[in-house]
Design a protein around this motif. Structure first.
Motif, PDB file in Angstrom:
ATOM      1  N   GLU A   2       0.832  -1.212   0.000  1.00  0.00           N
ATOM      2  CA  GLU A   2       0.000   0.000   0.000  1.00  0.00           C
ATOM      3  C   GLU A   2       0.868   1.264   0.000  1.00  0.00           C
ATOM      4  O   GLU A   2       1.843   1.341   0.758  1.00  0.00           O
ATOM      5  CB  GLU A   2      -0.869  -0.014   1.250  1.00  0.00           C
ATOM      6  CG  GLU A   2      -2.037   0.941   1.155  1.00  0.00           C
ATOM      7  CD  GLU A   2      -2.868   0.948   2.440  1.00  0.00           C
ATOM      8  OE1 GLU A   2      -3.763   1.794   2.523  1.00  0.00           O
ATOM      9  OE2 GLU A   2      -2.600   0.128   3.339  1.00  0.00           O
ATOM     10  N   ILE A   3       0.537   2.205  -0.879  1.00  0.00           N
ATOM     11  CA  ILE A   3       1.195   3.515  -0.817  1.00  0.00           C
ATOM     12  C   ILE A   3       0.168   4.486  -0.242  1.00  0.00           C
ATOM     13  O   ILE A   3      -0.851   4.765  -0.868  1.00  0.00           O
ATOM     14  CB  ILE A   3       1.703   3.942  -2.211  1.00  0.00           C
ATOM     15  CG1 ILE A   3       2.808   2.973  -2.645  1.00  0.00           C
ATOM     16  CG2 ILE A   3       2.203   5.401  -2.180  1.00  0.00           C
ATOM     17  CD1 ILE A   3       3.506   3.269  -3.928  1.00  0.00           C
ATOM     18  N   CYS A  25       5.408   4.547   2.111  1.00  0.00           N
ATOM     19  CA  CYS A  25       5.256   3.080   2.088  1.00  0.00           C
ATOM     20  C   CYS A  25       6.301   2.396   2.942  1.00  0.00           C
ATOM     21  O   CYS A  25       7.354   2.972   3.248  1.00  0.00           O
ATOM     22  CB  CYS A  25       5.295   2.546   0.664  1.00  0.00           C
ATOM     23  SG  CYS A  25       6.865   2.796  -0.149  1.00  0.00           S
ATOM     24  N   ALA A  36       7.871   0.443  -5.326  1.00  0.00           N
ATOM     25  CA  ALA A  36       7.836   1.824  -4.816  1.00  0.00           C
ATOM     26  C   ALA A  36       8.600   2.761  -5.759  1.00  0.00           C
ATOM     27  O   ALA A  36       8.106   3.842  -6.120  1.00  0.00           O
ATOM     28  CB  ALA A  36       8.445   1.876  -3.416  1.00  0.00           C
TER      29      ALA A  36
END
Ligand SMILES: Cc1cc2nc3c(=O)[nH]c(=O)nc-3n(C[C@H](O)[C@H](O)[C@H](O)COP(=O)(O)OP(=O)(O)OC[C@H]3O[C@@H](n4cnc5c(N)ncnc54)[C@H](O)[C@@H]3O)c2cc1C
Length: 298
Positions: A2-3, A25, A36
């Protein structure tokens, strides 16, 4: 992975100050780290990396772009090879994990590692070490190689291994491996058992507890020791112990520590740093340089 957006960063730092990350993140695997970096490249966002957050001062305004915190990117393996204990660690592995390995084997690196918070990657970046005449006493002495992940402008990833000799090690800093993210670190030390190591670690910890304000949020020593001087002695000699701005204070216990009294802002920390620097320049004509790294918009 999840960002997240707009994540408060203070709780990820040992000083407990600083504003939010625009994006944030916590990668756990190399695939997460790559994801990322690719996300940031595709969204044209700058990237800021940190590990344990024990040597950073994050702006109250926060950090634009994607902040990647590596503290969950951890894992460590060790084996004996040709009379050496050989350890391979993911960069986000806490130094305390490395300490446990050396302590279990009763080997000398346990002694200096016991004084160092944060991650192994951060230890390499900062060439973390202690002032005591221990051997080893800095990361340069135990590190064999680092692997650095880079995302090239064509969207391709490379992982380059730098041997200890290819890295330029300085006092509380290393360079020559940048740009990129340190993802793995190879460490080794001769298997020369010292049955007194645990006792030595205990007494070094006692000394540290008596000299440093370890019960208050800090980033350890704020200034590097200038050649021929001890920063703490210069600051103490200038009568700056207890100097306070907002919620930040030059520690009464150790003059090179600035502690958060509870509600400090990053700007309080920075104002103290500037005041200390100016005062020492004025009265001792010595330039103090910070060890702590500023991140974000200032
Ligand atoms: C109570 C206390 C005592 C301390 N005592 C000492 C001491 O005795 N000796 C000493 O040397 N230090 C000491 N420190 C400072 C600090 O713990 C060390 O510098 C530590 O090695 C920093 O590790 P970290 O993971 O917290 O790094 P961070 O603070 O997270 O990052 C430090 C820098 O490294 C960069 N970075 C981190 N990880 C990576 C990576 N994987 N790839 C690329 N860049 C990266 C960050 O961008 C930043 O510029 C102390 C700190 C505290 C709070």
């Amino acid at each position: 992975m999840e960002i997240k957006q707009n994540v408060a960063l203070a709780e990820y730092t040992s000083w407990l100050v600083g504003g939010p990350a625009e994006y944030f993140c916590l990668p756990e695997t190399i695939e997460d780290v790559k994801e990322a970096l690719l996300w940031a490249q595709n969204s044209k966002q700058p990237v800021t990396i940190f590990g344990g957050g024990t040597n950073v001062l994050i702006s109250d305004k926060g950090v634009r772009g994607l902040v990647v915190c590596l503290r969950r990117f951890s894992g460590v393996e060790s084996k004996e090879e040709n009379g050496r204990l050989v350890v391979t660690a993911m960069a986000g592995t806490a130094k305390s994990e490395l300490l446990k390995i050396f302590l279990k084997q009763k080997l000398a690196p346990a002694l200096f590692l016991a004084g160092l918070p944060g991650d192994i990657g951060g230890g390499v970046v900062m060439n973390a070490g202690v002032a005591e005449a221990f051997q080893p006493r800095e990361f340069v002495e135990i590190t064999d190689w680092v692997e650095v992940l880079r995302l090239e402008s064509n969207g391709q990833f490379t992982i380059q291994r730098f041997t200890k000799e290819q890295i330029h090690w300085e006092y509380r800093h290393s360079k020559g491996w940048q740009p990129g993210v340190i993802v793995r670190v190879g460490i080794s030390w001769p298997v020369q058992v010292d049955t007194t190591i645990l006792d030595q670690v205990r007494s070094a910890n006692k000394v540290r507890l008596s000299k440093q304000p370890l019960d208050m949020p800090s980033c350890g020593s704020v200034f590097r020791n200038p050649t021929g001087h001890k920063a703490a002695q210069l600051i103490d000699g200038a009568g700056l112990k207890g100097y306070t701005v907002g919620g930040a204070q030059v520690s009464l216990k150790h003059a090179n520590f600035i502690v958060n009294l509870g509600e400090a802002k990053a700007t309080d920390m920075w104002q103290i740093i500037e005041h200390v620097r100016n005062t020492i320049k004025q009265i001792r004509n010595v330039d103090l340089q910070t060890e702590v790294v500023r991140l974000g918009d200032w």
